[in-house]
Design a protein around this motif. Structure first.
Motif, PDB file in Angstrom:
ATOM      1  N   VAL A 168       0.833  -1.202   0.000  1.00  0.00           N
ATOM      2  CA  VAL A 168       0.000   0.000   0.000  1.00  0.00           C
ATOM      3  C   VAL A 168       0.869   1.253   0.000  1.00  0.00           C
ATOM      4  O   VAL A 168       1.624   1.504   0.945  1.00  0.00           O
ATOM      5  N   SER A 169       0.752   2.042  -1.049  1.00  0.00           N
ATOM      6  CA  SER A 169       1.411   3.347  -1.117  1.00  0.00           C
ATOM      7  C   SER A 169       0.746   4.157  -2.211  1.00  0.00           C
ATOM      8  O   SER A 169       0.722   3.726  -3.368  1.00  0.00           O
ATOM      9  N   ARG A 170       0.203   5.310  -1.849  1.00  0.00           N
ATOM     10  CA  ARG A 170      -0.455   6.141  -2.862  1.00  0.00           C
ATOM     11  C   ARG A 170       0.533   6.536  -3.958  1.00  0.00           C
ATOM     12  O   ARG A 170       0.253   6.414  -5.149  1.00  0.00           O
ATOM     13  N   SER A 171       1.702   7.013  -3.551  1.00  0.00           N
ATOM     14  CA  SER A 171       2.672   7.509  -4.526  1.00  0.00           C
ATOM     15  C   SER A 171       3.404   6.387  -5.242  1.00  0.00           C
ATOM     16  O   SER A 171       3.896   6.567  -6.359  1.00  0.00           O
ATOM     17  N   THR A 194      -2.284  -1.714  -3.648  1.00  0.00           N
ATOM     18  CA  THR A 194      -3.216  -0.606  -3.419  1.00  0.00           C
ATOM     19  C   THR A 194      -2.411   0.675  -3.586  1.00  0.00           C
ATOM     20  O   THR A 194      -1.525   0.964  -2.777  1.00  0.00           O
ATOM     21  N   THR A 195      -2.702   1.424  -4.650  1.00  0.00           N
ATOM     22  CA  THR A 195      -1.842   2.566  -4.976  1.00  0.00           C
ATOM     23  C   THR A 195      -2.609   3.617  -5.777  1.00  0.00           C
ATOM     24  O   THR A 195      -3.804   3.473  -6.046  1.00  0.00           O
ATOM     25  N   GLY A 196      -1.896   4.685  -6.156  1.00  0.00           N
ATOM     26  CA  GLY A 196      -2.503   5.788  -6.887  1.00  0.00           C
ATOM     27  C   GLY A 196      -2.533   5.555  -8.384  1.00  0.00           C
ATOM     28  O   GLY A 196      -2.269   4.454  -8.876  1.00  0.00           O
ATOM     29  N   GLU A 197      -2.826   6.621  -9.097  1.00  0.00           N
ATOM     30  CA  GLU A 197      -3.033   6.517 -10.547  1.00  0.00           C
ATOM     31  C   GLU A 197      -1.745   6.265 -11.312  1.00  0.00           C
ATOM     32  O   GLU A 197      -1.770   5.786 -12.443  1.00  0.00           O
ATOM     33  N   ARG A 255       2.054   0.980  -9.377  1.00  0.00           N
ATOM     34  CA  ARG A 255       1.084   0.757 -10.458  1.00  0.00           C
ATOM     35  C   ARG A 255       1.778   0.111 -11.650  1.00  0.00           C
ATOM     36  O   ARG A 255       1.236  -0.823 -12.268  1.00  0.00           O
ATOM     37  N   ASP A 256       2.961   0.584 -11.978  1.00  0.00           N
ATOM     38  CA  ASP A 256       3.710  -0.025 -13.089  1.00  0.00           C
ATOM     39  C   ASP A 256       3.980  -1.497 -12.806  1.00  0.00           C
ATOM     40  O   ASP A 256       3.858  -2.356 -13.696  1.00  0.00           O
ATOM     41  N   LEU A 257       4.364  -1.812 -11.550  1.00  0.00           N
ATOM     42  CA  LEU A 257       4.630  -3.194 -11.168  1.00  0.00           C
ATOM     43  C   LEU A 257       3.373  -4.049 -11.296  1.00  0.00           C
ATOM     44  O   LEU A 257       3.423  -5.178 -11.817  1.00  0.00           O
ATOM     45  N   ALA A 258       2.248  -3.522 -10.838  1.00  0.00           N
ATOM     46  CA  ALA A 258       0.999  -4.273 -10.895  1.00  0.00           C
ATOM     47  C   ALA A 258       0.598  -4.566 -12.332  1.00  0.00           C
ATOM     48  O   ALA A 258       0.164  -5.682 -12.659  1.00  0.00           O
ATOM     49  N   GLU A 259       0.758  -3.583 -13.195  1.00  0.00           N
ATOM     50  CA  GLU A 259       0.379  -3.782 -14.598  1.00  0.00           C
ATOM     51  C   GLU A 259       1.328  -4.757 -15.288  1.00  0.00           C
ATOM     52  O   GLU A 259       0.906  -5.598 -16.090  1.00  0.00           O
ATOM     53  N   LYS A 260       2.610  -4.672 -14.960  1.00  0.00           N
ATOM     54  CA  LYS A 260       3.599  -5.559 -15.586  1.00  0.00           C
ATOM     55  C   LYS A 260       3.350  -7.015 -15.229  1.00  0.00           C
ATOM     56  O   LYS A 260       3.485  -7.917 -16.068  1.00  0.00           O
ATOM     57  N   HIS A 261       2.961  -7.266 -13.957  1.00  0.00           N
ATOM     58  CA  HIS A 261       2.799  -8.649 -13.489  1.00  0.00           C
ATOM     59  C   HIS A 261       1.339  -9.064 -13.363  1.00  0.00           C
ATOM     60  O   HIS A 261       1.058 -10.142 -12.815  1.00  0.00           O
ATOM     61  N   ASP A 262       0.437  -8.232 -13.870  1.00  0.00           N
ATOM     62  CA  ASP A 262      -0.995  -8.538 -13.841  1.00  0.00           C
ATOM     63  C   ASP A 262      -1.475  -8.836 -12.421  1.00  0.00           C
ATOM     64  O   ASP A 262      -2.191  -9.808 -12.166  1.00  0.00           O
ATOM     65  N   LEU A 263      -1.078  -7.979 -11.488  1.00  0.00           N
ATOM     66  CA  LEU A 263      -1.494  -8.130 -10.099  1.00  0.00           C
ATOM     67  C   LEU A 263      -2.852  -7.470  -9.883  1.00  0.00           C
ATOM     68  O   LEU A 263      -3.157  -6.443 -10.501  1.00  0.00           O
ATOM     69  N   PRO A 264      -3.679  -8.014  -9.005  1.00  0.00           N
ATOM     70  CA  PRO A 264      -4.901  -7.295  -8.623  1.00  0.00           C
ATOM     71  C   PRO A 264      -4.522  -5.924  -8.072  1.00  0.00           C
ATOM     72  O   PRO A 264      -3.542  -5.776  -7.355  1.00  0.00           O
ATOM     73  N   LEU A 265      -5.327  -4.928  -8.420  1.00  0.00           N
ATOM     74  CA  LEU A 265      -4.974  -3.553  -8.073  1.00  0.00           C
ATOM     75  C   LEU A 265      -6.200  -2.813  -7.555  1.00  0.00           C
ATOM     76  O   LEU A 265      -7.274  -2.864  -8.167  1.00  0.00           O
ATOM     77  N   LEU A 266      -6.037  -2.165  -6.417  1.00  0.00           N
ATOM     78  CA  LEU A 266      -7.080  -1.314  -5.864  1.00  0.00           C
ATOM     79  C   LEU A 266      -6.601   0.127  -5.879  1.00  0.00           C
ATOM     80  O   LEU A 266      -5.453   0.400  -5.509  1.00  0.00           O
ATOM     81  N   PRO A 267      -7.458   1.059  -6.290  1.00  0.00           N
ATOM     82  CA  PRO A 267      -7.046   2.463  -6.341  1.00  0.00           C
ATOM     83  C   PRO A 267      -7.153   3.138  -4.975  1.00  0.00           C
ATOM     84  O   PRO A 267      -8.106   2.920  -4.232  1.00  0.00           O
ATOM     85  N   VAL A 268      -6.154   3.942  -4.641  1.00  0.00           N
ATOM     86  CA  VAL A 268      -6.243   4.812  -3.473  1.00  0.00           C
ATOM     87  C   VAL A 268      -7.009   6.058  -3.879  1.00  0.00           C
ATOM     88  O   VAL A 268      -6.648   6.698  -4.868  1.00  0.00           O
ATOM     89  N   GLY A 319      -3.804   9.801   3.770  1.00  0.00           N
ATOM     90  CA  GLY A 319      -3.686   8.446   4.285  1.00  0.00           C
ATOM     91  C   GLY A 319      -4.306   8.243   5.645  1.00  0.00           C
ATOM     92  O   GLY A 319      -4.943   7.220   5.903  1.00  0.00           O
ATOM     93  N   ARG A 320      -4.162   9.202   6.538  1.00  0.00           N
ATOM     94  CA  ARG A 320      -4.678   9.025   7.902  1.00  0.00           C
ATOM     95  C   ARG A 320      -6.195   9.072   7.944  1.00  0.00           C
ATOM     96  O   ARG A 320      -6.792   8.730   8.969  1.00  0.00           O
ATOM     97  N   PHE A 321      -6.829   9.487   6.854  1.00  0.00           N
ATOM     98  CA  PHE A 321      -8.297   9.504   6.762  1.00  0.00           C
ATOM     99  C   PHE A 321      -8.820   8.382   5.862  1.00  0.00           C
ATOM    100  O   PHE A 321      -9.998   8.398   5.488  1.00  0.00           O
ATOM    101  N   SER A 322      -7.984   7.400   5.534  1.00  0.00           N
ATOM    102  CA  SER A 322      -8.340   6.454   4.464  1.00  0.00           C
ATOM    103  C   SER A 322      -8.868   5.116   4.961  1.00  0.00           C
ATOM    104  O   SER A 322      -9.050   4.192   4.166  1.00  0.00           O
TER     105      SER A 322
END
Length: 430
Positions: free
Chosen positions: A127-130, A161-164, A169-182, A188-191
């Motif tokens: 998990v990291s937005r950036s 779980t990351t940002g746009e 995100r590049d890693l998730a797309e390269k390896h076809d990982l499930p991805l949730l948008p932040v 973060g402290r309100f998420s």
């Protein structure tokens, strides 16, 4: 959920506030509520967090984690708001799936955790937005190598779980990982009520709809008066007492399942409100344990603390066996729940007797719905406090300074903040 302000009134404590003061403050609450509602309507950064009960899609979260059948454990790799909200939920609720959090880069702790787990039966959520958070990515690289060493295909056991955009995100797309948008407009402290906080709960089999329903119940209570909203009542009174010198807030739940909640609250309160020489320092305590330690300070130390007592009015119970031991017979025939309630009420009364303001927050149960209520109410209280104090609740420039300094020290760029480390004055005693 309800908030009892009786022990912050000047009729209970000479250092409390009068009803007239609260009524005057209520006009400012109305103005603040109008600003908050406008921010929510416009989906402004930060204010968007208070829309999460209706904008979070629980089906999308369950779909993202559905490929992981019957795991024994889930590791959330994140830091701060990327981990504490999820930890608050999973630590408070029972599950057959064990939830762990790599939210620090202590090498011994990281190695110990990974050595203790069957990584072939473990799911990893990064998990990291950036997608550039140094601690998170470092820990993930360590986890990934440990999986490879154990003969586990990390890509089959990982989701992101990351940002746009960014490395994750590049890693998730390269390896076809499930991805949730932040969600973009939510710090973060309100998420906790978003994908960030709910994914681990979903893997653990918790009812994430009930969490959102509880939050929605408190969302519906937001109004232009602190007397109609538990969240605003707590935020307004905390602000009013801080203005009178109560610059520390001891969060003291009477349920071990809520111990991590106190950590979550500490980040929310400190990072959001500690600006421009203002703010209220959060303290973490646990009832009844800390009645035997910290309560000494709260009753007899500086008059600079608001104590917030939290309990559930319904809980499972354990009977105390009868005994013929001298001095203990009075315990027999009662229960641990009755004893815990007596401890709670005794602490409350002892603070009043010492002229120390305190607030009582009560949930029906520590379950998904109750947690949703509590977490949303504290977020809304924090936002209201920020409006009343005229601070920018949703930024964290002091935190960012430290991040830049650390990155510069590791060779991640040329940051002037890193130069300050070399300027440290030393006075070493050996």
């Amino acid at each position: 959920m309800q908030v009892d302000l009786g022990n912050v009134l000047d009729t209970a404590s000479a250092h409390g506030v009068s009803r007239e003061t609260l009524e005057r403050l209520d006009g400012r609450v109305a103005d603040a509520h109008e600003r908050i509602e406008q921010g929510r309507e416009d989906n402004e950064h930060g204010y968007e967090a208070l829309n999460l009960p209706s904008t979070t899609d629980p089906d999308a979260i369950r779909e993202a984690v559905s490929r992981f059948d019957d795991p024994n454990a889930v590791i959330t790799v994140g830091i701060g708001g990327s981990a504490l909200g999820a930890a608050t939920l999973t630590d408070a609720l029972d599950s057959d799936v064990d939830a762990y959090y790599l939210d620090n880069v202590d090498p011994e702790a990281v190695a110990s955790l990974l050595d203790s787990l069957d990584l072939s039966q473990t799911v990893v959520n990064v998990v990291s937005r950036s997608g550039t958070t140094a601690e998170t990515l470092a820990n993930f690289l360590v986890v990934r190598e440990a999986m490879a060493d154990a003969g586990v295909d990390w890509a089959d056991r990982t989701f992101v779980t990351t940002g746009e955009e960014g490395n994750l995100r590049d890693l998730a797309e390269k390896h076809d990982l499930p991805l949730l948008p932040v969600p973009d407009g939510v710090p973060g402290r309100f998420s906790v009520l978003s994908t960030v906080g709910l994914a681990a709960a979903a893997i653990c089999g918790h009812d994430i709809e009930a969490i959102l329903d509880g939050a929605a119940a408190q969302e519906a209570r937001l109004s232009d008066s602190l007397f109609d909203s538990p969240a605003y009542a707590y935020g307004a009174v905390s602000f009013a007492l801080a203005e009178r010198g109560m610059l520390q807030n001891a969060m003291m739940p009477y349920a071990e399942s809520l111990e991590t909640f106190s950590e979550w609250f500490a980040q929310l309160w400190a990072e959001s409100l500690g600006k421009d020489g203002l703010g209220q320092t959060p303290l973490r305590a646990l009832g009844a344990t800390d009645q035997h330690s910290q309560l000494q300070l709260y009753r007899a130390g500086p008059r600079d603390k608001l104590v917030t007592l939290v309990r559930a009015t319904e809980r499972d119970d354990v009977a105390i066996p009868e005994t013929d031991l001298d001095g203990l017979a009075y315990l027999g025939g009662s229960s641990l729940s009755e004893l815990l309630d007596a401890e709670f009420e005794a602490t409350e009364a002892s603070l009043v007797a010492a002229d120390r303001p305190n607030v009582r927050i009560e949930l029906e149960r520590v379950d998904e719905y109750g947690l949703g209520e509590l977490l949303y109410a504290m977020e809304a209280a924090c936002v209201l406090y920020g409006e009343l104090a005229n601070v920018d609740t949703f930024v964290q420039p002091a935190v960012e300074w430290g991040k830049r300094a650390a990155r510069g020290l590791l060779g991640g760029g040329d940051f002037e903040e890193a130069d300050a480390v070399a300027d440290k004055e030393r006075l070493v005693v050996e």
